[in-house]
Design a protein around this motif. Structure first.
Motif, PDB file in Angstrom:
ATOM      1  N   SER A  11      11.832   7.005   9.425  1.00  0.00           N
ATOM      2  CA  SER A  11      10.953   7.725   8.500  1.00  0.00           C
ATOM      3  C   SER A  11      11.747   8.919   7.968  1.00  0.00           C
ATOM      4  O   SER A  11      12.407   9.607   8.764  1.00  0.00           O
ATOM      5  CB  SER A  11       9.703   8.193   9.252  1.00  0.00           C
ATOM      6  OG  SER A  11       9.192   9.385   8.688  1.00  0.00           O
ATOM      7  N   THR A  12      11.696   9.158   6.687  1.00  0.00           N
ATOM      8  CA  THR A  12      12.449  10.297   6.136  1.00  0.00           C
ATOM      9  C   THR A  12      11.910  11.610   6.718  1.00  0.00           C
ATOM     10  O   THR A  12      12.648  12.570   6.872  1.00  0.00           O
ATOM     11  CB  THR A  12      12.409  10.325   4.592  1.00  0.00           C
ATOM     12  OG1 THR A  12      11.042  10.271   4.176  1.00  0.00           O
ATOM     13  CG2 THR A  12      13.187   9.180   3.976  1.00  0.00           C
ATOM     14  N   ASN A  13      10.604  11.642   7.055  1.00  0.00           N
ATOM     15  CA  ASN A  13      10.060  12.856   7.675  1.00  0.00           C
ATOM     16  C   ASN A  13      10.718  13.103   9.035  1.00  0.00           C
ATOM     17  O   ASN A  13      11.048  14.235   9.377  1.00  0.00           O
ATOM     18  CB  ASN A  13       8.540  12.737   7.872  1.00  0.00           C
ATOM     19  CG  ASN A  13       7.766  13.408   6.741  1.00  0.00           C
ATOM     20  OD1 ASN A  13       8.190  13.341   5.587  1.00  0.00           O
ATOM     21  ND2 ASN A  13       6.645  14.023   7.056  1.00  0.00           N
ATOM     22  N   GLN A  32      12.165   2.467   4.589  1.00  0.00           N
ATOM     23  CA  GLN A  32      11.792   3.083   5.867  1.00  0.00           C
ATOM     24  C   GLN A  32      11.289   1.968   6.792  1.00  0.00           C
ATOM     25  O   GLN A  32      10.517   1.117   6.387  1.00  0.00           O
ATOM     26  CB  GLN A  32      10.663   4.093   5.680  1.00  0.00           C
ATOM     27  CG  GLN A  32      11.009   5.278   4.790  1.00  0.00           C
ATOM     28  CD  GLN A  32       9.874   6.303   4.752  1.00  0.00           C
ATOM     29  OE1 GLN A  32      10.003   7.402   5.251  1.00  0.00           O
ATOM     30  NE2 GLN A  32       8.754   5.944   4.151  1.00  0.00           N
ATOM     31  N   GLY A  35       7.576   4.004   8.053  1.00  0.00           N
ATOM     32  CA  GLY A  35       7.023   5.020   7.161  1.00  0.00           C
ATOM     33  C   GLY A  35       5.635   5.413   7.656  1.00  0.00           C
ATOM     34  O   GLY A  35       4.841   4.555   8.026  1.00  0.00           O
ATOM     35  N   ARG A  36       5.388   6.715   7.690  1.00  0.00           N
ATOM     36  CA  ARG A  36       4.112   7.183   8.230  1.00  0.00           C
ATOM     37  C   ARG A  36       3.239   7.833   7.179  1.00  0.00           C
ATOM     38  O   ARG A  36       3.727   8.499   6.268  1.00  0.00           O
ATOM     39  CB  ARG A  36       4.371   8.201   9.352  1.00  0.00           C
ATOM     40  CG  ARG A  36       5.062   7.583  10.556  1.00  0.00           C
ATOM     41  CD  ARG A  36       5.194   8.535  11.713  1.00  0.00           C
ATOM     42  NE  ARG A  36       6.179   9.594  11.487  1.00  0.00           N
ATOM     43  CZ  ARG A  36       5.884  10.857  11.291  1.00  0.00           C
ATOM     44  NH1 ARG A  36       4.621  11.267  11.266  1.00  0.00           N
ATOM     45  NH2 ARG A  36       6.841  11.751  11.116  1.00  0.00           N
ATOM     46  N   GLY A  37       1.917   7.621   7.307  1.00  0.00           N
ATOM     47  CA  GLY A  37       0.958   8.268   6.419  1.00  0.00           C
ATOM     48  C   GLY A  37       0.145   9.279   7.205  1.00  0.00           C
ATOM     49  O   GLY A  37       0.405   9.509   8.389  1.00  0.00           O
ATOM     50  N   ARG A  38      -0.834   9.875   6.550  1.00  0.00           N
ATOM     51  CA  ARG A  38      -1.698  10.814   7.250  1.00  0.00           C
ATOM     52  C   ARG A  38      -2.623  10.058   8.188  1.00  0.00           C
ATOM     53  O   ARG A  38      -2.808   8.869   8.063  1.00  0.00           O
ATOM     54  CB  ARG A  38      -2.542  11.612   6.238  1.00  0.00           C
ATOM     55  CG  ARG A  38      -1.762  12.759   5.606  1.00  0.00           C
ATOM     56  CD  ARG A  38      -2.638  13.563   4.675  1.00  0.00           C
ATOM     57  NE  ARG A  38      -2.974  12.809   3.482  1.00  0.00           N
ATOM     58  CZ  ARG A  38      -4.194  12.406   3.173  1.00  0.00           C
ATOM     59  NH1 ARG A  38      -5.216  12.672   3.951  1.00  0.00           N
ATOM     60  NH2 ARG A  38      -4.396  11.739   2.068  1.00  0.00           N
ATOM     61  N   TRP A  43       2.871   3.729   6.190  1.00  0.00           N
ATOM     62  CA  TRP A  43       3.077   3.814   4.732  1.00  0.00           C
ATOM     63  C   TRP A  43       4.020   2.687   4.320  1.00  0.00           C
ATOM     64  O   TRP A  43       5.125   2.571   4.865  1.00  0.00           O
ATOM     65  CB  TRP A  43       3.660   5.176   4.355  1.00  0.00           C
ATOM     66  CG  TRP A  43       3.808   5.367   2.872  1.00  0.00           C
ATOM     67  CD1 TRP A  43       4.951   5.264   2.154  1.00  0.00           C
ATOM     68  CD2 TRP A  43       2.764   5.696   1.938  1.00  0.00           C
ATOM     69  NE1 TRP A  43       4.694   5.500   0.828  1.00  0.00           N
ATOM     70  CE2 TRP A  43       3.364   5.769   0.665  1.00  0.00           C
ATOM     71  CE3 TRP A  43       1.380   5.932   2.055  1.00  0.00           C
ATOM     72  CZ2 TRP A  43       2.640   6.074  -0.494  1.00  0.00           C
ATOM     73  CZ3 TRP A  43       0.665   6.230   0.907  1.00  0.00           C
ATOM     74  CH2 TRP A  43       1.287   6.298  -0.344  1.00  0.00           C
ATOM     75  N   ASP A  91      -3.720  13.365  -2.391  1.00  0.00           N
ATOM     76  CA  ASP A  91      -3.289  12.074  -2.945  1.00  0.00           C
ATOM     77  C   ASP A  91      -3.246  12.126  -4.466  1.00  0.00           C
ATOM     78  O   ASP A  91      -4.026  12.840  -5.090  1.00  0.00           O
ATOM     79  CB  ASP A  91      -4.276  10.973  -2.550  1.00  0.00           C
ATOM     80  CG  ASP A  91      -4.279  10.707  -1.056  1.00  0.00           C
ATOM     81  OD1 ASP A  91      -3.266  11.024  -0.402  1.00  0.00           O
ATOM     82  OD2 ASP A  91      -5.290  10.183  -0.557  1.00  0.00           O
ATOM     83  N   LYS A  98      -4.698   4.607  -5.645  1.00  0.00           N
ATOM     84  CA  LYS A  98      -3.736   5.586  -5.130  1.00  0.00           C
ATOM     85  C   LYS A  98      -2.304   5.159  -5.444  1.00  0.00           C
ATOM     86  O   LYS A  98      -1.939   4.009  -5.218  1.00  0.00           O
ATOM     87  CB  LYS A  98      -3.939   5.706  -3.618  1.00  0.00           C
ATOM     88  CG  LYS A  98      -2.954   6.611  -2.913  1.00  0.00           C
ATOM     89  CD  LYS A  98      -3.467   6.973  -1.531  1.00  0.00           C
ATOM     90  CE  LYS A  98      -2.385   7.623  -0.681  1.00  0.00           C
ATOM     91  NZ  LYS A  98      -2.900   8.158   0.577  1.00  0.00           N
ATOM     92  N   GLY A 101       1.215   9.539  -1.889  1.00  0.00           N
ATOM     93  CA  GLY A 101       0.623  10.286  -0.781  1.00  0.00           C
ATOM     94  C   GLY A 101       1.634  11.268  -0.222  1.00  0.00           C
ATOM     95  O   GLY A 101       2.850  11.110  -0.399  1.00  0.00           O
ATOM     96  N   ILE A 102       1.136  12.287   0.444  1.00  0.00           N
ATOM     97  CA  ILE A 102       1.999  13.344   0.975  1.00  0.00           C
ATOM     98  C   ILE A 102       1.688  13.564   2.456  1.00  0.00           C
ATOM     99  O   ILE A 102       0.520  13.625   2.838  1.00  0.00           O
ATOM    100  CB  ILE A 102       1.755  14.681   0.230  1.00  0.00           C
ATOM    101  CG1 ILE A 102       1.894  14.483  -1.278  1.00  0.00           C
ATOM    102  CG2 ILE A 102       2.704  15.768   0.721  1.00  0.00           C
ATOM    103  CD1 ILE A 102       1.565  15.731  -2.079  1.00  0.00           C
ATOM    104  N   VAL A 115       7.005  12.822   0.714  1.00  0.00           N
ATOM    105  CA  VAL A 115       6.303  12.284  -0.453  1.00  0.00           C
ATOM    106  C   VAL A 115       6.629  10.806  -0.618  1.00  0.00           C
ATOM    107  O   VAL A 115       7.794  10.411  -0.635  1.00  0.00           O
ATOM    108  CB  VAL A 115       6.739  13.036  -1.738  1.00  0.00           C
ATOM    109  CG1 VAL A 115       5.994  12.499  -2.965  1.00  0.00           C
ATOM    110  CG2 VAL A 115       6.518  14.535  -1.592  1.00  0.00           C
ATOM    111  N   GLY A 116       5.593  10.005  -0.733  1.00  0.00           N
ATOM    112  CA  GLY A 116       5.783   8.581  -1.016  1.00  0.00           C
ATOM    113  C   GLY A 116       5.170   8.271  -2.370  1.00  0.00           C
ATOM    114  O   GLY A 116       4.029   8.673  -2.642  1.00  0.00           O
TER     115      GLY A 116
HETATM  116  C1  BTN Z   1      -0.527   9.451   3.050  1.00  0.00           C
HETATM  117  O1  BTN Z   1      -1.035   9.357   1.940  1.00  0.00           O
HETATM  118  O2  BTN Z   1      -1.105   9.013   4.056  1.00  0.00           O
HETATM  119  C2  BTN Z   1       0.815  10.118   3.183  1.00  0.00           C
HETATM  120  C3  BTN Z   1       1.957   9.183   2.892  1.00  0.00           C
HETATM  121  C4  BTN Z   1       3.316   9.841   2.990  1.00  0.00           C
HETATM  122  C5  BTN Z   1       4.441   8.859   2.876  1.00  0.00           C
HETATM  123  C6  BTN Z   1       5.793   9.517   2.786  1.00  0.00           C
HETATM  124  S1  BTN Z   1       7.083   8.387   2.398  1.00  0.00           S
HETATM  125  C7  BTN Z   1       8.285   9.604   2.751  1.00  0.00           C
HETATM  126  C8  BTN Z   1       7.807  10.345   3.988  1.00  0.00           C
HETATM  127  N1  BTN Z   1       8.220   9.649   5.195  1.00  0.00           N
HETATM  128  C9  BTN Z   1       7.177   9.173   5.874  1.00  0.00           C
HETATM  129  O3  BTN Z   1       7.254   8.519   6.941  1.00  0.00           O
HETATM  130  N2  BTN Z   1       6.024   9.478   5.259  1.00  0.00           N
HETATM  131  C10 BTN Z   1       6.274  10.246   4.044  1.00  0.00           C
END
Ligand code: BTN
Length: 226
Positions: A11-13, A32, A35-38, A43, A91, A98, A101-102, A115-116
């Motif tokens: 994940s870039t985060n 990724q 990739g993770r979301g909220r 993601w 969002d 959508k 997402g952030i 940011v995705g």
């Molecule tokens: C959401 O709407 O739930 C948030 C999504 C965020 C996705 C971005 S992609 C780049 C960064 N790395 C991650 O793992 N998540 C964020």
């Protein structure tokens, strides 16, 4: 503006948390693996089909931070098409779907703003997600990856500077959020209720009126009453 390009990452985060602190550094990956979301969601992060970027920024302890960066992402996307709008907490939507997402996270020494943006997923690939989703290509919106990333980088840094000096105003979010002033359905933990969305306060909370009572929401899902 410094950018670290990766072919693949979990994940870039997470990478942005591991790297040495450097204010303004942007970590981008083509793909990724996790990739993770909220709210613990994942993601969609297939190679080359989205923009996956995380910004390492000086830590700010303001509760409005996560809401505010939505304004920076919206500004970036509005350079491509004027139909984009915000949905609280952060969002970006277009035509009820959508597109971005952030995920804002904090460590001891930094703020990580992830940011995705869905770029070129086909409609069928976005069908089984929790919320209706779309991509720039699916909406017929043309873009250039590098231009988009550069603009996002600039807007995120500018917004951070404004948050730091105290010149960010929640009205900037409200103006771009069609939920405000409308009857909405709020879903949080074990409850679901109807309310009127009044605005965003200085803490980034969504202020709603329910049976004459004012409630401040810090998390949850809000949608326009169907
Ligand atoms: C959401 O709407 O739930 C948030 C999504 C965020 C996705 C971005 S992609 C780049 C960064 N790395 C991650 O793992 N998540 C964020």
């Amino acid at each position: 503006m410094e950018i670290v390009f990766l072919e693949e990452v979990d994940s870039t985060n997470d990478e942005a948390k591991r790297l040495p602190f450097k204010h303004g550094l942007c970590v981008v990956a083509r793909k990724q693996r996790a990739g993770r979301g909220r709210r613990g969601r994942s993601w969609l992060s297939e190679a080359g089909k989205g923009l996956y970027a995380s910004f390492i920024l000086e830590r700010l302890n303001l509760p409005i931070v996560s809401v505010a960066f939505g304004v920076a992402v919206l500004k970036t996307l509005k350079e491509l098409d004027n139909r984009f709008y915000l949905k609280w907490p952060n969002d970006v939507y277009i035509e009820g779907k959508k597109v971005s997402g952030i995920l804002v996270e904090r460590t001891k020494d930094r703020l990580v703003v992830g940011v995705g943006i869905n770029l070129s997923y086909g409609k069928e690939e976005l069908q089984n997600l929790e919320k209706p989703a779309t991509s720039l290509s699916a909406e017929g919106i043309e873009f250039n990856y590098n231009t988009l990333l550069k603009s996002l980088h600039k807007n995120v840094l500018e917004l951070h500077a404004r948050l730091k000096e105290g010149s960010f105003n929640p009205r900037e979010f409200e103006r771009e959020c069609p939920l405000i002033g409308r009857e909405v359905v709020v879903v949080r933990e074990n409850e679901r209720f109807r309310a009127r969305a009044l605005g965003i306060d200085t803490d980034g909370a969504l202020v709603v009126e329910r049976d004459g009572q004012i409630t401040r929401l810090f998390s949850g899902e809000v949608s326009i009453r169907g």
